[in-house]
Design a protein around this motif. Structure first.
Motif, PDB file in Angstrom:
ATOM      1  N   GLY A  60     -27.497 -41.244 -77.921  1.00 42.08           N
ATOM      2  CA  GLY A  60     -26.385 -42.178 -77.891  1.00 42.08           C
ATOM      3  C   GLY A  60     -26.797 -43.636 -77.854  1.00 42.08           C
ATOM      4  O   GLY A  60     -27.986 -43.962 -77.838  1.00 42.08           O
ATOM      5  N   THR A  61     -25.771 -44.494 -77.860  1.00 42.34           N
ATOM      6  CA  THR A  61     -25.975 -45.932 -77.976  1.00 42.34           C
ATOM      7  C   THR A  61     -25.204 -46.668 -76.879  1.00 42.34           C
ATOM      8  O   THR A  61     -24.076 -46.304 -76.562  1.00 42.34           O
ATOM      9  N   ILE A  62     -25.844 -47.696 -76.321  1.00 42.03           N
ATOM     10  CA  ILE A  62     -25.197 -48.550 -75.315  1.00 42.03           C
ATOM     11  C   ILE A  62     -25.224 -49.983 -75.829  1.00 42.03           C
ATOM     12  O   ILE A  62     -26.284 -50.482 -76.223  1.00 42.03           O
ATOM     13  N   GLU A  63     -24.055 -50.613 -75.840  1.00 36.75           N
ATOM     14  CA  GLU A  63     -23.975 -52.015 -76.275  1.00 36.75           C
ATOM     15  C   GLU A  63     -23.388 -52.877 -75.172  1.00 36.75           C
ATOM     16  O   GLU A  63     -22.466 -52.455 -74.467  1.00 36.75           O
ATOM     17  N   LEU A  64     -23.958 -54.080 -75.048  1.00 40.98           N
ATOM     18  CA  LEU A  64     -23.393 -55.108 -74.174  1.00 40.98           C
ATOM     19  C   LEU A  64     -22.965 -56.264 -75.066  1.00 40.98           C
ATOM     20  O   LEU A  64     -23.793 -56.812 -75.804  1.00 40.98           O
ATOM     21  N   PHE A  65     -21.693 -56.598 -75.024  1.00 42.90           N
ATOM     22  CA  PHE A  65     -21.156 -57.694 -75.837  1.00 42.90           C
ATOM     23  C   PHE A  65     -21.605 -57.574 -77.298  1.00 42.90           C
ATOM     24  O   PHE A  65     -22.009 -58.542 -77.924  1.00 42.90           O
ATOM     25  N   GLY A  66     -21.573 -56.360 -77.817  1.00 42.43           N
ATOM     26  CA  GLY A  66     -21.858 -56.140 -79.231  1.00 42.43           C
ATOM     27  C   GLY A  66     -23.334 -55.984 -79.567  1.00 42.43           C
ATOM     28  O   GLY A  66     -23.678 -55.654 -80.706  1.00 42.43           O
ATOM     29  N   ALA A  67     -24.214 -56.203 -78.597  1.00 36.31           N
ATOM     30  CA  ALA A  67     -25.653 -56.075 -78.863  1.00 36.31           C
ATOM     31  C   ALA A  67     -26.131 -54.694 -78.409  1.00 36.31           C
ATOM     32  O   ALA A  67     -25.817 -54.271 -77.285  1.00 36.31           O
ATOM     33  N   ASP A  68     -26.872 -54.038 -79.267  1.00 37.84           N
ATOM     34  CA  ASP A  68     -27.402 -52.719 -78.922  1.00 37.84           C
ATOM     35  C   ASP A  68     -28.548 -52.884 -77.916  1.00 37.84           C
ATOM     36  O   ASP A  68     -29.585 -53.464 -78.232  1.00 37.84           O
ATOM     37  N   VAL A  69     -28.336 -52.404 -76.687  1.00 38.47           N
ATOM     38  CA  VAL A  69     -29.342 -52.572 -75.635  1.00 38.47           C
ATOM     39  C   VAL A  69     -30.001 -51.237 -75.270  1.00 38.47           C
ATOM     40  O   VAL A  69     -30.757 -51.170 -74.290  1.00 38.47           O
ATOM     41  N   THR A  70     -29.714 -50.205 -76.063  1.00 39.41           N
ATOM     42  CA  THR A  70     -30.162 -48.851 -75.702  1.00 39.41           C
ATOM     43  C   THR A  70     -31.655 -48.796 -75.381  1.00 39.41           C
ATOM     44  O   THR A  70     -32.068 -48.082 -74.471  1.00 39.41           O
TER      45      THR A  70
END
Ligand code: ATP
Ligand code: MG
Length: 250
Positions: A60-70
């Motif tokens: 899966g993928t985690i984004e903060l304010f549209g940035a991929d932080v995975t």
């Protein structure tokens, strides 16, 4: 359109044979105050650890304010505006309230320890530590050792430390656990008074606290998201009663 503050897509975490978090999707628009509920072992803390970068995702993928932080470190995520508290207290028990906050400020500065006393940076830090203490109503206890604080005051201090980095997304893991009714009231008021633009994800078993300060609710069970809705919908949901509210929490 602005990006959500926090976005999870298909996030899973495996521990050996156990799928602790299973394909979780979650979007928190900027300023959302979201409660995360669920019985013991549902995967809530694991999800927080994945969001904070303390534990890597399996999928899966985690984004903060549209940035991929995975793939980013926890420290990098803090720099992007994320802060969290821990289910288990992480205070420096031998240090004062003021010094605990000062250390959190140093950590949020990039961890550069400046030993020279009396410098401008140090004065600014002391001033900011006082502001943060005032914000969580700990001014009178600034000189007290963390170990000597009541349970509630410890939680207030942890909140001040989480706010030290001026977060835009704040994740709190059971901040009201073990608090007395009056301490709970104080914490509820503090959470209620958080900035409107701050995005909050609040893990909380006490529905009175959770529903008083949040505008939406996610319920997890067995690693999955099983319900999403407004506080009113949660209270009315038979499913939620069955899997969560009917289960007494230890
Ligand atoms: N580091 C780990 N290694 C192995 N299993 C783990 C690890 N961390 C969590 N688990 C397991 O993952 C599952 C979810 O645990 P987690 O702590 O995320 O639940 P929780 O919803 O926060 O529960 P609680 O309400 O008790 O805090 C549990 O079965 C737990 O034993
Ligand atoms: Mg937990």
């Amino acid at each position: 359109m602005t990006s959500p503050a926090l976005s999870l897509r298909g996030v899973s975490r495996r521990f050996g044979g156990l799928l602790a978090v299973r394909e979780v999707d979650m979007q928190l628009e900027v300023g959302t105050k979201r409660a995360l509920l669920g019985p013991n072992g549902a995967g809530k803390t694991t999800l927080v650890n994945l969001i904070a970068g303390a534990v890597p995702t399996s999928e899966g993928t985690i984004e903060l304010f549209g940035a991929d932080v995975t793939e980013e470190s926890g420290r990098r995520r803090v720099a992007r505006g994320l802060a969290r508290t821990y289910q288990e207290s992480k205070l420096f028990s031998g240090l004062s309230v003021e010094d605990n906050i000062a250390l959190a400020l140093i950590g949020s500065d990039g961890g550069l320890w400046r030993p020279a006393p009396g410098g401008r940076a140090q004065r600014a830090r002391r001033e900011r530590a006082r502001e943060l203490a005032a914000r969580v109503h700990l001014t009178r206890l600034m000189g007290d050792r963390a170990a000597a604080l009541s349970h509630g005051a410890k939680r207030q201090l942890e909140l001040a430390m989480a706010l030290a980095s001026r977060p835009r997304v704040l994740v709190l893991d059971e901040p009201a656990a073990g608090l007395s009714p009056s301490e709970r009231e104080m914490l509820t008021q503090l959470l209620h008074d958080l900035d409107r633009d701050l995005t909050l994800l609040l893990i909380e078993h006490d529905m009175n606290v959770a529903l008083a300060v949040t505008d939406s609710v996610t319920v997890m069970a067995d690693g999955r998201v099983v319900f999403e809705g407004t506080p009113d919908e949660v209270v009315a949901s038979d499913l939620v009663h069955e899997i969560y509210l009917g289960v007494s929490h230890v």
